[in-house]
Motif scaffolding. Sequence first.
Motif, PDB file in Angstrom:
ATOM      1  N   THR A 196       0.828  -1.189   0.000  1.00 29.16           N
ATOM      2  CA  THR A 196       0.000   0.000   0.000  1.00 29.16           C
ATOM      3  C   THR A 196       0.866   1.243   0.000  1.00 29.16           C
ATOM      4  O   THR A 196       1.818   1.344   0.751  1.00 29.16           O
ATOM      5  CB  THR A 196      -0.897   0.003   1.250  1.00 29.16           C
ATOM      6  OG1 THR A 196      -1.700  -1.172   1.225  1.00 29.16           O
ATOM      7  CG2 THR A 196      -1.780   1.217   1.282  1.00 29.16           C
ATOM      8  N   ASN A 197       0.526   2.185  -0.864  1.00 26.60           N
ATOM      9  CA  ASN A 197       1.232   3.459  -0.904  1.00 26.60           C
ATOM     10  C   ASN A 197       0.609   4.367   0.140  1.00 26.60           C
ATOM     11  O   ASN A 197      -0.523   4.804  -0.007  1.00 26.60           O
ATOM     12  CB  ASN A 197       1.103   4.073  -2.302  1.00 26.60           C
ATOM     13  CG  ASN A 197       1.834   5.386  -2.402  1.00 26.60           C
ATOM     14  OD1 ASN A 197       2.619   5.742  -1.527  1.00 26.60           O
ATOM     15  ND2 ASN A 197       1.583   6.097  -3.478  1.00 26.60           N
ATOM     16  N   ILE A 198       1.314   4.621   1.223  1.00 30.56           N
ATOM     17  CA  ILE A 198       0.797   5.438   2.310  1.00 30.56           C
ATOM     18  C   ILE A 198       1.448   6.799   2.263  1.00 30.56           C
ATOM     19  O   ILE A 198       2.652   6.927   2.433  1.00 30.56           O
ATOM     20  CB  ILE A 198       1.056   4.759   3.667  1.00 30.56           C
ATOM     21  CG1 ILE A 198       0.336   3.411   3.706  1.00 30.56           C
ATOM     22  CG2 ILE A 198       0.616   5.651   4.812  1.00 30.56           C
ATOM     23  CD1 ILE A 198       0.620   2.594   4.925  1.00 30.56           C
TER      24      ILE A 198
ATOM     25  N   ARG B 100      -4.574  -3.853  10.558  1.00 30.02           N
ATOM     26  CA  ARG B 100      -5.021  -3.182   9.333  1.00 30.02           C
ATOM     27  C   ARG B 100      -5.864  -4.098   8.450  1.00 30.02           C
ATOM     28  O   ARG B 100      -6.903  -3.692   7.930  1.00 30.02           O
ATOM     29  CB  ARG B 100      -3.816  -2.657   8.553  1.00 30.02           C
ATOM     30  CG  ARG B 100      -4.217  -1.880   7.304  1.00 30.02           C
ATOM     31  CD  ARG B 100      -3.025  -1.501   6.438  1.00 30.02           C
ATOM     32  NE  ARG B 100      -2.150  -0.578   7.117  1.00 30.02           N
ATOM     33  CZ  ARG B 100      -0.812  -0.621   7.035  1.00 30.02           C
ATOM     34  NH1 ARG B 100      -0.217  -1.542   6.306  1.00 30.02           N
ATOM     35  NH2 ARG B 100      -0.077   0.266   7.657  1.00 30.02           N
TER      36      ARG B 100
ATOM     37  N   ASP C  64     -12.259   1.605  -1.292  1.00 30.68           N
ATOM     38  CA  ASP C  64     -11.032   1.107  -1.907  1.00 30.68           C
ATOM     39  C   ASP C  64     -10.053   0.617  -0.843  1.00 30.68           C
ATOM     40  O   ASP C  64      -9.778   1.319   0.135  1.00 30.68           O
ATOM     41  CB  ASP C  64     -10.385   2.227  -2.732  1.00 30.68           C
ATOM     42  CG  ASP C  64      -9.121   1.763  -3.412  1.00 30.68           C
ATOM     43  OD1 ASP C  64      -9.231   1.125  -4.476  1.00 30.68           O
ATOM     44  OD2 ASP C  64      -8.026   2.029  -2.864  1.00 30.68           O
ATOM     45  N   ARG C  65      -9.551  -0.560  -1.044  1.00 33.13           N
ATOM     46  CA  ARG C  65      -8.632  -1.192  -0.101  1.00 33.13           C
ATOM     47  C   ARG C  65      -7.446  -0.287   0.247  1.00 33.13           C
ATOM     48  O   ARG C  65      -7.085  -0.130   1.410  1.00 33.13           O
ATOM     49  CB  ARG C  65      -8.158  -2.511  -0.708  1.00 33.13           C
ATOM     50  CG  ARG C  65      -7.120  -3.209   0.038  1.00 33.13           C
ATOM     51  CD  ARG C  65      -6.716  -4.522  -0.668  1.00 33.13           C
ATOM     52  NE  ARG C  65      -6.049  -5.339   0.292  1.00 33.13           N
ATOM     53  CZ  ARG C  65      -6.639  -6.022   1.259  1.00 33.13           C
ATOM     54  NH1 ARG C  65      -7.934  -6.023   1.374  1.00 33.13           N
ATOM     55  NH2 ARG C  65      -5.940  -6.717   2.124  1.00 33.13           N
ATOM     56  N   ASP C  66      -6.821   0.324  -0.754  1.00 29.92           N
ATOM     57  CA  ASP C  66      -5.658   1.179  -0.512  1.00 29.92           C
ATOM     58  C   ASP C  66      -6.037   2.459   0.234  1.00 29.92           C
ATOM     59  O   ASP C  66      -5.276   2.933   1.077  1.00 29.92           O
ATOM     60  CB  ASP C  66      -4.952   1.526  -1.823  1.00 29.92           C
ATOM     61  CG  ASP C  66      -4.234   0.327  -2.425  1.00 29.92           C
ATOM     62  OD1 ASP C  66      -3.964  -0.653  -1.696  1.00 29.92           O
ATOM     63  OD2 ASP C  66      -3.942   0.372  -3.632  1.00 29.92           O
ATOM     64  N   ASP C  67      -7.213   3.011  -0.076  1.00 27.47           N
ATOM     65  CA  ASP C  67      -7.668   4.210   0.634  1.00 27.47           C
ATOM     66  C   ASP C  67      -7.871   3.909   2.117  1.00 27.47           C
ATOM     67  O   ASP C  67      -7.521   4.718   2.978  1.00 27.47           O
ATOM     68  CB  ASP C  67      -8.976   4.742   0.041  1.00 27.47           C
ATOM     69  CG  ASP C  67      -8.809   5.381  -1.324  1.00 27.47           C
ATOM     70  OD1 ASP C  67      -7.654   5.676  -1.725  1.00 27.47           O
ATOM     71  OD2 ASP C  67      -9.835   5.592  -2.005  1.00 27.47           O
TER      72      ASP C  67
ATOM     73  N   ALA D  94      -6.496   1.325   3.843  1.00 21.84           N
ATOM     74  CA  ALA D  94      -5.199   0.944   4.423  1.00 21.84           C
ATOM     75  C   ALA D  94      -4.346   2.156   4.766  1.00 21.84           C
ATOM     76  O   ALA D  94      -3.639   2.164   5.776  1.00 21.84           O
ATOM     77  CB  ALA D  94      -4.447   0.032   3.464  1.00 21.84           C
ATOM     78  N   ALA D  95      -4.414   3.197   3.941  1.00 21.51           N
ATOM     79  CA  ALA D  95      -3.592   4.388   4.157  1.00 21.51           C
ATOM     80  C   ALA D  95      -3.935   5.113   5.453  1.00 21.51           C
ATOM     81  O   ALA D  95      -3.121   5.881   5.968  1.00 21.51           O
ATOM     82  CB  ALA D  95      -3.736   5.345   2.970  1.00 21.51           C
TER      83      ALA D  95
END
Length: 132
Positions: A2-4, A61, A35-38, A40-41
């Motif tokens: 994940t891009n945090i 998480r 969204d999973r990445d949203d 996770a961030a």
Amino acid sequence: MTNISPLPPTNTGLVTAETVTSWIEKYLRAWETNDRDDIAALFTEDAEYHERPFDTEWIGREDIIQGWRGRWEWQQGGWTFESTISGIHDRTAVITGLGHYTELGDFDNVWTVTFDELGRCTRFEMVNTERP
């Protein structure tokens, strides 16, 4: 992976109103997108998510992402959320809000959110009170 993207840093390492406001905006965006990445961030890998009076106890998480995404269906009827930062002490903020869900009604919310040095949530506690 994940891009945090970290939230605005502070010289003291303490949470500021800017940090909290940015996190709330990202929270609402994640609630809109599912969204999973949203999602996770927003949270550290070992974050905790607790919600009362419901027995929501998501630890880590991945558990938070799965739990959050499991609520997607009832959000589809539409929702709004208004919030106010009620207080900040060190790395913890208290946020009050009103959530309106077309399918569920209105809920008063009190969030207690503790952040790490990058502005990600390490512990999220929410008290939901349904309005009559």
